[in-house]
Scaffold this active site. Structure first.
Site, PDB file in Angstrom:
ATOM      1  CE  LYS A 110      -3.310   2.953   0.607  1.00  0.00           C
ATOM      2  NZ  LYS A 110      -4.275   3.234  -0.477  1.00  0.00           N
TER       3      LYS A 110
ATOM      4  CB  CYS B  93      -3.083   9.354  -4.155  1.00  0.00           C
ATOM      5  SG  CYS B  93      -4.520   9.147  -3.067  1.00  0.00           S
TER       6      CYS B  93
HETATM    7  O1  LIG Z   1      -3.345   6.249  -5.435  1.00  0.00           O
HETATM    8  C1  LIG Z   1      -4.448   5.921  -4.978  1.00  0.00           C
HETATM    9  N1  LIG Z   1      -5.432   5.578  -5.828  1.00  0.00           N
HETATM   10  C2  LIG Z   1      -6.666   5.278  -5.401  1.00  0.00           C
HETATM   11  O2  LIG Z   1      -7.556   5.028  -6.241  1.00  0.00           O
HETATM   12  N2  LIG Z   1      -6.928   5.241  -4.056  1.00  0.00           N
HETATM   13  C3  LIG Z   1      -5.877   5.289  -3.126  1.00  0.00           C
HETATM   14  C4  LIG Z   1      -6.275   5.969  -1.837  1.00  0.00           C
HETATM   15  O3  LIG Z   1      -7.280   6.705  -1.809  1.00  0.00           O
HETATM   16  O4  LIG Z   1      -5.536   5.768  -0.867  1.00  0.00           O
HETATM   17  N3  LIG Z   1      -4.677   5.881  -3.629  1.00  0.00           N
END
Ligand SMILES: O=C1NC(=O)NC(C(=O)O)N1
Length: 311
Positions: A45, A130
């Site tokens: 993540k 993001c």
């Molecule tokens: O880079 C991102 N892309 C997304 O679609 N969602 C996540 C997030 O919101 O953390 N981050």
């Protein structure tokens, strides 16, 4: 026999399929589960300097043809993921990628500086896209800011790295971003695409947006974004022939993984489909891809990678 293996950036993968950052990869047990699955690699993540709870819920919704999310970078903080990278068993032949999405350029540089100091076999994927932190623009849509960040990154991170790009929708923007990226020889890969930002999904019965953050605005994923993802893969693969493109967006089957590779992707990430189906998706999609290749007489991915034609 069909060979799905990929050798790239000094890595070797038994399967071209792995998770998209953000899905099933926030906690160590999830990452271990991915490593134990048929995925060919694992990515974490996106991490920030400090842990984050992320946006208020509801912040994810499954849709008829994909998903909408506004998670807001919930993560355990970069030290957690660097610790995971330190303990990771690289010998099992599954590369580890560490997604980095500092809340500022300085945060990103601090995280990458620490990662450089550890000198581990994992590779960073710097998230320039993001769309879900209120008030924080997607760096990837600001070409000057992207160049400034990359200038700073290559000064403190000497090894190969990649970037996660937002979708672009105009050839002029493909040209401009490719011109920025081309200037960094250690940029080994670009991942196309992140979710299509700031979509709005409405619940007619309740007359409410489906998710709470940003009054319902969130990133679109899944089948909805496949055509846009394929265009971005093909356009960046054309413009950056000496770099790798990681395909991401709308892969739910072997045929869609085939499309990404035909458009030039070296490897393929799976997000929404993994979230909804679970890690069995890797085995199913790999089997479907193998069967499709067999029906076409392709034994390896190289036999068709980047070979999309125009009628
Ligand atoms: O880079 C991102 N892309 C997304 O679609 N969602 C996540 C997030 O919101 O953390 N981050």
């Amino acid at each position: 026999e069909i060979d799905l293996s990929v050798s790239w950036l000094g890595l070797s993968m038994a399967s071209p399929l792995f998770n998209a950052s953000g899905v099933m990869c926030r906690h160590a047990d999830e990452l271990d589960r991915l490593a134990a699955s048929c995925a060919g690699a694992v990515i974490t993540k996106s991490c920030t300097l400090e842990p984050r709870a992320g946006n208020p819920e509801p912040r994810y919704a499954a849709l008829p043809f994909g998903s909408i999310n506004s998670m807001g970078l919930p993560n355990e903080g970069f030290r957690y993921y660097l610790d995971y990278a330190r303990r990771y068993d690289y010998g099992r032949g599954k590369p580890l990628f560490v997604s980095v999405s500092g809340m500022s350029a300085d945060e990103t540089l601090t995280i990458l500086g620490e990662l450089a100091r550890l000198d581990l076999p994992c590779l960073p994927e710097v998230n320039l896209s993001c769309p879900n932190v209120p008030g924080k623009p997607q760096t990837g849509y600001d070409f000057a800011a992207s160049a400034a960040l990359l200038d700073a990154i290559v000064r403190i991170y000497p090894k190969t790295f990649g970037v996660k790009l937002p979708p672009y929708f105009d050839p002029v923007h493909f040209d401009m971003m490719a011109d920025v990226l081309r200037a960094y020889p250690t940029l080994g890969f670009v991942t196309c695409i992140n979710s299509i930002g700031n979509a709005l999904v409405v619940d007619v019965e309740r007359e409410l947006a489906l998710i709470r953050p940003k009054d319902g605005l969130g990133g679109l994923g899944g089948s909805y974004v496949l055509p846009t993802a394929l265009a971005n893969v093909r356009e960046f693969a054309r413009r950056l022939p000496d770099r790798h493109v990681v395909g991401c967006g709308g892969v739910t089957s072997g045929a869609e993984a085939f499309m990404h590779i035909l458009c030039g992707a070296t490897v393929v990430q799976i997000g929404t489909c993994l979230y909804e189906e679970g890690p069995g998706a890797f085995e199913r999609i790999a089997a479907e891809l193998s069967a499709l290749m067999r029906s076409k007489g392709y034994r390896t991915l190289d036999a068709f990678r980047g070979r999309l034609g125009t009628p």
